[in-house]
Design a protein around this motif. Sequence first.
Motif, PDB file in Angstrom:
ATOM      1  N   UNK A  67      10.708  -1.384   5.301  1.00 48.21           N
ATOM      2  CA  UNK A  67       9.955  -1.506   6.548  1.00 48.21           C
ATOM      3  C   UNK A  67       9.533  -0.127   7.053  1.00 48.21           C
ATOM      4  N   UNK A  68      10.451   0.843   6.945  1.00 48.59           N
ATOM      5  CA  UNK A  68      10.142   2.215   7.369  1.00 48.59           C
ATOM      6  C   UNK A  68       8.993   2.795   6.541  1.00 48.59           C
ATOM      7  N   UNK A  69       8.986   2.526   5.245  1.00 50.13           N
ATOM      8  CA  UNK A  69       7.900   3.005   4.393  1.00 50.13           C
ATOM      9  C   UNK A  69       6.576   2.367   4.798  1.00 50.13           C
ATOM     10  N   UNK A  70       6.612   1.069   5.139  1.00 51.77           N
ATOM     11  CA  UNK A  70       5.389   0.395   5.587  1.00 51.77           C
ATOM     12  C   UNK A  70       4.826   1.037   6.848  1.00 51.77           C
ATOM     13  N   UNK A  71       5.707   1.451   7.738  1.00 50.61           N
ATOM     14  CA  UNK A  71       5.272   2.134   8.963  1.00 50.61           C
ATOM     15  C   UNK A  71       4.553   3.432   8.614  1.00 50.61           C
ATOM     16  N   UNK A  72       5.074   4.150   7.635  1.00 54.96           N
ATOM     17  CA  UNK A  72       4.483   5.436   7.244  1.00 54.96           C
ATOM     18  C   UNK A  72       3.145   5.279   6.531  1.00 54.96           C
ATOM     19  N   UNK A  73       2.978   4.179   5.802  1.00 55.81           N
ATOM     20  CA  UNK A  73       1.757   4.017   5.009  1.00 55.81           C
ATOM     21  C   UNK A  73       0.599   3.432   5.814  1.00 55.81           C
ATOM     22  N   UNK A  74       0.884   2.863   6.979  1.00 55.39           N
ATOM     23  CA  UNK A  74      -0.198   2.400   7.831  1.00 55.39           C
ATOM     24  C   UNK A  74      -0.955   3.617   8.368  1.00 55.39           C
ATOM     25  N   UNK A  75      -2.226   3.464   8.559  1.00 55.14           N
ATOM     26  CA  UNK A  75      -3.112   4.555   8.996  1.00 55.14           C
ATOM     27  C   UNK A  75      -3.269   5.628   7.917  1.00 55.14           C
ATOM     28  N   UNK A  76      -2.701   5.385   6.730  1.00 54.62           N
ATOM     29  CA  UNK A  76      -2.870   6.338   5.638  1.00 54.62           C
ATOM     30  C   UNK A  76      -2.072   7.621   5.777  1.00 54.62           C
ATOM     31  N   UNK A  77      -1.080   7.624   6.682  1.00 53.24           N
ATOM     32  CA  UNK A  77      -0.263   8.837   6.854  1.00 53.24           C
ATOM     33  C   UNK A  77       0.452   9.181   5.553  1.00 53.24           C
ATOM     34  N   UNK A  78       0.983   8.158   4.893  1.00 57.23           N
ATOM     35  CA  UNK A  78       1.531   8.299   3.549  1.00 57.23           C
ATOM     36  C   UNK A  78       0.879   7.204   2.709  1.00 57.23           C
ATOM     37  N   UNK A  79       0.905   7.381   1.392  1.00 58.66           N
ATOM     38  CA  UNK A  79       0.302   6.390   0.498  1.00 58.66           C
ATOM     39  C   UNK A  79       1.401   5.688  -0.277  1.00 58.66           C
ATOM     40  N   UNK A  80       1.349   4.366  -0.290  1.00 57.49           N
ATOM     41  CA  UNK A  80       2.431   3.595  -0.898  1.00 57.49           C
ATOM     42  C   UNK A  80       2.471   3.746  -2.414  1.00 57.49           C
ATOM     43  N   UNK A  81       1.315   3.917  -3.037  1.00 55.22           N
ATOM     44  CA  UNK A  81       1.239   3.920  -4.507  1.00 55.22           C
ATOM     45  C   UNK A  81       1.222   5.312  -5.125  1.00 55.22           C
ATOM     46  N   UNK A  82       0.831   6.308  -4.357  1.00 55.00           N
ATOM     47  CA  UNK A  82       0.824   7.673  -4.892  1.00 55.00           C
ATOM     48  C   UNK A  82       1.170   8.641  -3.759  1.00 55.00           C
ATOM     49  N   UNK A  83       0.890   9.914  -3.952  1.00 57.27           N
ATOM     50  CA  UNK A  83       1.250  10.925  -2.951  1.00 57.27           C
ATOM     51  C   UNK A  83       0.024  11.478  -2.231  1.00 57.27           C
ATOM     52  N   UNK A  84      -0.974  10.629  -2.034  1.00 61.05           N
ATOM     53  CA  UNK A  84      -2.238  11.097  -1.466  1.00 61.05           C
ATOM     54  C   UNK A  84      -2.397  10.764   0.012  1.00 61.05           C
ATOM     55  N   UNK A  85      -1.301  10.553   0.720  1.00 60.14           N
ATOM     56  CA  UNK A  85      -1.398  10.354   2.159  1.00 60.14           C
ATOM     57  C   UNK A  85      -1.886  11.619   2.839  1.00 60.14           C
ATOM     58  N   UNK A  86      -2.517  11.472   4.011  1.00 60.43           N
ATOM     59  CA  UNK A  86      -3.114  12.663   4.618  1.00 60.43           C
ATOM     60  C   UNK A  86      -2.149  13.449   5.500  1.00 60.43           C
ATOM     61  N   UNK A  87      -0.876  13.050   5.531  1.00 57.76           N
ATOM     62  CA  UNK A  87       0.113  13.809   6.297  1.00 57.76           C
ATOM     63  C   UNK A  87       1.277  14.176   5.382  1.00 57.76           C
ATOM     64  N   UNK A  88       1.476  15.475   5.153  1.00 59.34           N
ATOM     65  CA  UNK A  88       2.490  15.923   4.188  1.00 59.34           C
ATOM     66  C   UNK A  88       3.907  15.560   4.617  1.00 59.34           C
ATOM     67  N   UNK A  89       4.178  15.596   5.929  1.00 62.86           N
ATOM     68  CA  UNK A  89       5.517  15.265   6.410  1.00 62.86           C
ATOM     69  C   UNK A  89       5.819  13.784   6.223  1.00 62.86           C
TER      70      UNK A  89
END
Length: 230
Positions: free
Chosen positions: A126-148
């Motif tokens: 659930x925590x990962x889903x929160x991070x991947x919304x809005x593209x902050x982190x990417x669920x399938x790779x490391x291309x989210x737009x927020x490094x933290x």
Amino acid sequence: MRKKVLIAIYIISILFTLKLLYSFTLNNVLISKYEKGEYNTNQAEKLTYFNFPQSYVAYYNYGNVLYQNGEYEKAINNYELALNGGVSKDKRCNIRINYALAICKTVQIDEKDQESIKNGIKIYETAINVLTEDGCANKNDNNGHNSKAEKLKKDIQKEINRLKKLQNDQSSDNSEENDEDNSNNSQKNTETIEQKIQNIKAEATKDQRETQSMYESYNKKFKEFDEKNW
């Protein structure tokens, strides 16, 4: 008629200014105490009442105060309110990182109990889903737009992988030594998750100071309005 309209506007401006002054004073006290490590939930909650024009700031800061006091469920609720409060795009990831961390802090696992491990994995996901919304982190790779957000996602995923391996390993009997090692690893991974994310205290203080600047700006505008019309 024009005079009545001006009187009405003047009364509204006075009430608005009084609210800003109240919020300004309370926010200043909150910042001062926050920087000293004093997390006053009552003051932070009061700032959420009739807050404007950036309603998300008060909820975000209140969530951070609750987090620092170990009230993670309440912090989660306020982070959710912050995300629904017209928050600007560049601020959403900061909120989501703290939101995800608060979710992680609710995990309580008995590593000898399969159901407990299963529930822990579900909460971490659930925590990962929160991070991947809005593209902050990417669920399938490391291309989210927020490094933290990406770093936090990776650390949570490592803990999920460890727990899944533990589930499989429990089909055979483990020695007391292995149980102790697993417990130590769990504590170490939880600490790693927290170390990798942004400094919540610093981020909260930064937003509070931005709010303080906003109060000063609005107060100045209303003083100029008063001087011009009266």
